[in-house]
Design a protein around this motif. Structure first.
Motif, PDB file in Angstrom:
ATOM      1  N   HIS A  37       0.785  -1.234   0.000  1.00  0.00           N
ATOM      2  CA  HIS A  37       0.000   0.000   0.000  1.00  0.00           C
ATOM      3  C   HIS A  37       0.819   1.286   0.000  1.00  0.00           C
ATOM      4  N   CYS A  39       1.770   3.259   2.377  1.00  0.00           N
ATOM      5  CA  CYS A  39       1.122   4.311   3.155  1.00  0.00           C
ATOM      6  C   CYS A  39       1.269   4.006   4.642  1.00  0.00           C
ATOM      7  N   TRP A  78      -9.720   9.913   6.524  1.00  0.00           N
ATOM      8  CA  TRP A  78      -8.508   9.283   6.007  1.00  0.00           C
ATOM      9  C   TRP A  78      -8.883   8.173   5.034  1.00  0.00           C
ATOM     10  N   SER A  80      -8.710   4.769   3.171  1.00  0.00           N
ATOM     11  CA  SER A  80      -8.162   3.483   3.581  1.00  0.00           C
ATOM     12  C   SER A  80      -8.345   2.457   2.469  1.00  0.00           C
ATOM     13  N   ARG A  99      -4.068   6.484   3.962  1.00  0.00           N
ATOM     14  CA  ARG A  99      -3.403   7.547   3.220  1.00  0.00           C
ATOM     15  C   ARG A  99      -3.537   8.815   4.061  1.00  0.00           C
ATOM     16  N   THR A 129       5.493   5.229   6.380  1.00  0.00           N
ATOM     17  CA  THR A 129       5.673   4.539   5.097  1.00  0.00           C
ATOM     18  C   THR A 129       7.007   3.799   4.997  1.00  0.00           C
TER      19      THR A 129
END
Length: 182
Positions: A37, A39, A78, A80, A99, A129
């Motif tokens: 991902h 993130c 946020w 997701s 994110r 991250t």
């Protein structure tokens, strides 16, 4: 609907080698999620004394934390890409890819932990991250305190000041208080 079904809990003791293997598997899952991902990653586990990590009680406590975290993410707006709760014999684990700025997520997650008495039983990790875990110390929070006497939890655990039964009884009281408050 509950993230994990309390009626399906393993209700059996877990060995130390199994707990260590579980920790290694969780770390590998974290790295896989981060790679997939790219993130911020939010991870929910519980602080559970004694050898039984998966019980109806721990699943109930986990579900309260999971619901609170998903609500927080929605309230903050946020994005997701993925969220998943796992029911394991070594204890429930929840993963949410976000994110969002990792420091902001950590600040909000810790606020959630400290604003509710039951939050003391939630262990909410936030990884940036690059996979760096943001610690309680990073945002100026003190180390966890013992559920029973208020001393540093690490010291009480190391010295075995309280029995698992005493600690589990306090956890059950905290859970019942949280349920009646909702």
């Amino acid at each position: 609907m509950a993230a994990v079904d309390p009626q399906l809990a393993a209700e059996r003791a877990v060995s130390l080698p199994a707990l260590l293997t579980s920790r290694e598997c969780r770390q590998a899952r974290q790295q896989a999620w981060l790679a997939q991902h790219e993130c911020t990653l939010l991870v929910l586990t519980l602080v559970v004394p004694g050898p039984v990590k998966d019980s109806a009680l721990t699943r109930g406590i986990f579900n309260l934390g999971w619901t609170a975290l998903l609500r927080l993410c929605a309230e903050q707006g946020w994005p997701s890409p993925q969220a998943e709760a796992l029911a394991l014999s070594t204890g429930c684990e929840g993963f949410v890819a976000l994110r969002a700025d990792a420091q902001r997520v950590k600040d909000c997650a810790m606020q959630l932990e400290v604003s509710r008495p039951i939050g003391r039983l939630w262990d909410i990790d936030v990884l940036d991250t690059q996979g760096r875990i943001l610690s309680r110390r990073d945002i100026g929070l003190p180390e966890r305190r013992c559920l029973l006497c208020g001393q540093p939890a690490k010291i009480c655990a190391r010295q075995r000041r309280h029995s698992s039964e005493q600690l589990l009884h306090e956890m059950e009281r905290m859970f019942n208080d949280a349920i009646s408050a909702d």
